[in-house]
Design a protein around this motif. Sequence first.
Motif, PDB file in Angstrom:
ATOM      1  N   THR A  11       3.226   7.577 -11.187  1.00  0.00           N
ATOM      2  CA  THR A  11       2.140   6.842 -10.536  1.00  0.00           C
ATOM      3  C   THR A  11       1.313   6.001 -11.500  1.00  0.00           C
ATOM      4  OG1 THR A  11       0.636   8.746 -10.721  1.00  0.00           O
ATOM      5  CG2 THR A  11       1.969   8.594  -8.722  1.00  0.00           C
TER       6      THR A  11
ATOM      7  N   LYS B 171      -1.986   4.098   7.556  1.00  0.00           N
ATOM      8  CA  LYS B 171      -2.782   3.062   6.901  1.00  0.00           C
ATOM      9  C   LYS B 171      -2.079   2.480   5.671  1.00  0.00           C
ATOM     10  CE  LYS B 171      -7.061   5.333   8.337  1.00  0.00           C
ATOM     11  NZ  LYS B 171      -8.312   5.982   7.875  1.00  0.00           N
ATOM     12  N   ASN B 172      -0.856   2.918   5.401  1.00  0.00           N
ATOM     13  CA  ASN B 172      -0.123   2.470   4.213  1.00  0.00           C
ATOM     14  C   ASN B 172       1.270   1.992   4.585  1.00  0.00           C
ATOM     15  OD1 ASN B 172      -1.838   3.353   1.635  1.00  0.00           O
ATOM     16  ND2 ASN B 172      -2.076   4.933   3.192  1.00  0.00           N
TER      17      ASN B 172
ATOM     18  N   LYS C 120      -3.093   9.745   6.159  1.00  0.00           N
ATOM     19  CA  LYS C 120      -3.158   8.427   5.518  1.00  0.00           C
ATOM     20  C   LYS C 120      -1.912   7.587   5.788  1.00  0.00           C
ATOM     21  CE  LYS C 120      -5.831  10.336   1.640  1.00  0.00           C
ATOM     22  NZ  LYS C 120      -5.754  10.714   0.213  1.00  0.00           N
TER      23      LYS C 120
ATOM     24  N   SER D  43      -3.938  15.878   4.575  1.00  0.00           N
ATOM     25  CA  SER D  43      -4.641  14.680   4.139  1.00  0.00           C
ATOM     26  C   SER D  43      -3.656  13.537   3.911  1.00  0.00           C
ATOM     27  CB  SER D  43      -5.417  14.984   2.855  1.00  0.00           C
ATOM     28  OG  SER D  43      -6.086  13.839   2.389  1.00  0.00           O
TER      29      SER D  43
ATOM     30  N   SER E  39       4.990   5.885   2.466  1.00  0.00           N
ATOM     31  CA  SER E  39       4.482   7.194   2.051  1.00  0.00           C
ATOM     32  C   SER E  39       5.578   7.917   1.285  1.00  0.00           C
ATOM     33  CB  SER E  39       4.045   8.017   3.266  1.00  0.00           C
ATOM     34  OG  SER E  39       2.897   7.452   3.865  1.00  0.00           O
TER      35      SER E  39
ATOM     36  N   SER F  40      -1.009  -0.907  -4.366  1.00  0.00           N
ATOM     37  CA  SER F  40      -2.254  -0.174  -4.158  1.00  0.00           C
ATOM     38  C   SER F  40      -1.934   1.293  -3.875  1.00  0.00           C
ATOM     39  CB  SER F  40      -3.029  -0.784  -2.982  1.00  0.00           C
ATOM     40  OG  SER F  40      -4.169  -0.005  -2.672  1.00  0.00           O
ATOM     41  N   LEU F  41      -2.501   2.200  -4.673  1.00  0.00           N
ATOM     42  CA  LEU F  41      -2.133   3.612  -4.600  1.00  0.00           C
ATOM     43  C   LEU F  41      -3.210   4.471  -3.963  1.00  0.00           C
ATOM     44  CD1 LEU F  41      -0.596   4.324  -8.133  1.00  0.00           C
ATOM     45  CD2 LEU F  41       0.636   4.164  -5.986  1.00  0.00           C
ATOM     46  N   LYS F  42      -2.761   5.381  -3.092  1.00  0.00           N
ATOM     47  CA  LYS F  42      -3.589   6.470  -2.599  1.00  0.00           C
ATOM     48  C   LYS F  42      -2.844   7.760  -2.945  1.00  0.00           C
ATOM     49  CE  LYS F  42      -6.907   4.149  -0.563  1.00  0.00           C
ATOM     50  NZ  LYS F  42      -8.313   4.221  -1.022  1.00  0.00           N
TER      51      LYS F  42
ATOM     52  N   ASN G 108       1.219   5.423  -0.279  1.00  0.00           N
ATOM     53  CA  ASN G 108       0.596   6.724  -0.039  1.00  0.00           C
ATOM     54  C   ASN G 108       1.441   7.794  -0.727  1.00  0.00           C
ATOM     55  OD1 ASN G 108      -0.957   8.799   1.166  1.00  0.00           O
ATOM     56  ND2 ASN G 108       0.345   8.835   2.987  1.00  0.00           N
TER      57      ASN G 108
ATOM     58  N   LYS H 254       0.849  -1.190   0.000  1.00  0.00           N
ATOM     59  CA  LYS H 254       0.000   0.000   0.000  1.00  0.00           C
ATOM     60  C   LYS H 254       0.886   1.241   0.000  1.00  0.00           C
ATOM     61  CE  LYS H 254      -3.882  -2.160   2.394  1.00  0.00           C
ATOM     62  NZ  LYS H 254      -4.760  -2.109   3.595  1.00  0.00           N
TER      63      LYS H 254
ATOM     64  N   THR I  31      -2.660  11.834  -3.257  1.00  0.00           N
ATOM     65  CA  THR I  31      -3.226  13.083  -2.757  1.00  0.00           C
ATOM     66  C   THR I  31      -2.546  14.249  -3.457  1.00  0.00           C
ATOM     67  OG1 THR I  31      -3.565  12.096  -0.572  1.00  0.00           O
ATOM     68  CG2 THR I  31      -3.655  14.497  -0.706  1.00  0.00           C
TER      69      THR I  31
END
Length: 355
Positions: free
Chosen positions: A23, A76-77, A73, A69, A80, A31-33, A4, A2, A35
Motif C-alpha cells: 500500500t 464508494k470505491n 466502504k 467497516s 476493493s 486514492s487509498l482507504k 478500498n 479509488k 482498513t
Amino acid sequence: MKLNILSNKIGWFGKFSGYECLTEYFPKSVSLKITSSNSHFFQKAFGKLIQKYEKWNETSPSEIFAEFSFANKMSKNNISHILYMESHLHILPLVQKKQKKIVATIHLPISQWSEEWLQKLNYLENAILLYGEEVDEFSKYISREKIHVIKHGVDIDFFKPGFSTLVKKNKILFVGHFLRDFDMFIKVYDLLLESDFGKELEFHFIIPVAFRNIDALAPIVNSDKVFFHGGLSDEELLEFYQTSYLLLMPMIDSGANTAIVQAIATGLPVVTTDIGGIRSYGGGEVFEVIERNDFKAMSALFTKYYNDSDFRNSVAVKQRNFALEQLDWNVIAKQHVTVYKAILGDLRKKSVLKE
C-alpha cells in the motif's frame, strides 16, 4: 482510481516486511482507504456481538469490526482488495453481494486449504495468486481468467546487500517456522557436521520464541552450534541477511515465502527445496533447488557453495538482479494497478453487453 483495502499485520513482521507494504507504493493517482483491526473498545464490543451472532469464533472481534467497516466502504470505491484472503474467507458471501469489483490475494499453497475453505472461493470474483505453480489447482474453484499471478514484492532499498567483507563464511541462516522442513534440515545438519568444515559452522535460527518448542527442533536445540534469535528490529534482521553466508531452509511447501524474498533481495544465496512456489522466485534458474527429502543432494549443494566462494557470490549477484527486476515493490504495485484496471474494464464490457 479509488481503492478500498482490507489489511492485516503479522505480529512478528517489522515495518519493511509483509504483503501489506504494497500500500505504500501505489502511484498518486490511486486514492487509498485502508482498513485494519485495532484495539478500540467500541470496535471490539461491536465485533464481539457479530462474532457471537455469526459464530465466527476463529476471528477476533477487532478483525470482524474491520471486515464490516471494509464492506461498508465498498460501494464508494472502484475496487476493493482483501490483502490476506485466508484470514477473511468467512466474509466472502457478505462482500460478494455488495460489490463485484473485489479482488483478494491468496498466499498459502493449496495443500494448506481444506475443501471447505476452497469451496468458499466460489464467492470470489477475482484473485491474485503470489506464485504461478498452482494456478491450475485453484482454477477448479475460481475461473482461470480471473486468477492473476503477481509476485510478492520486497523493499529493495532496505533489503539490500551489505559490505562483502562483513559476510561470515561460517554463519548459516534459517528464518521462520511455518512450512519449514525441520526434519530435512536436521539430516542435512548432521551430514554437514561430519564434513571437513563442520566444526567451523554456526547455525542461526530467527524464530519467534512461541514457535521454538517443537519436537522437530529437539535434537539441536541445545547444540553449541545452534543459536536462536527473536524480537529483532528491522535493522537487526537485515544484518543477519547481510552477514550470513547462506540461507539453508528446506521447505515442506511454499507459496510466496517472505524470508526467501528478503534473502534474494539482499543477495544471500538460498538453499531450499523444489516445492510450491519456489520456482516463481528464481528457484532452478537463479539459484539451484533440491528435491524434497533429498538431504544428501542438499548437503552436496551446501558444500559446493562453501568450497567455491566465486560460485556463491555469482548467485548472490543473480539473486539481487532478480529482485531489482521482478520483486521491487514499485514494479509490483504497477502490476496490481494493471489488474485493477483490467477488472474494471471487464465489468464495463459486461455492463454494455447487458444493455
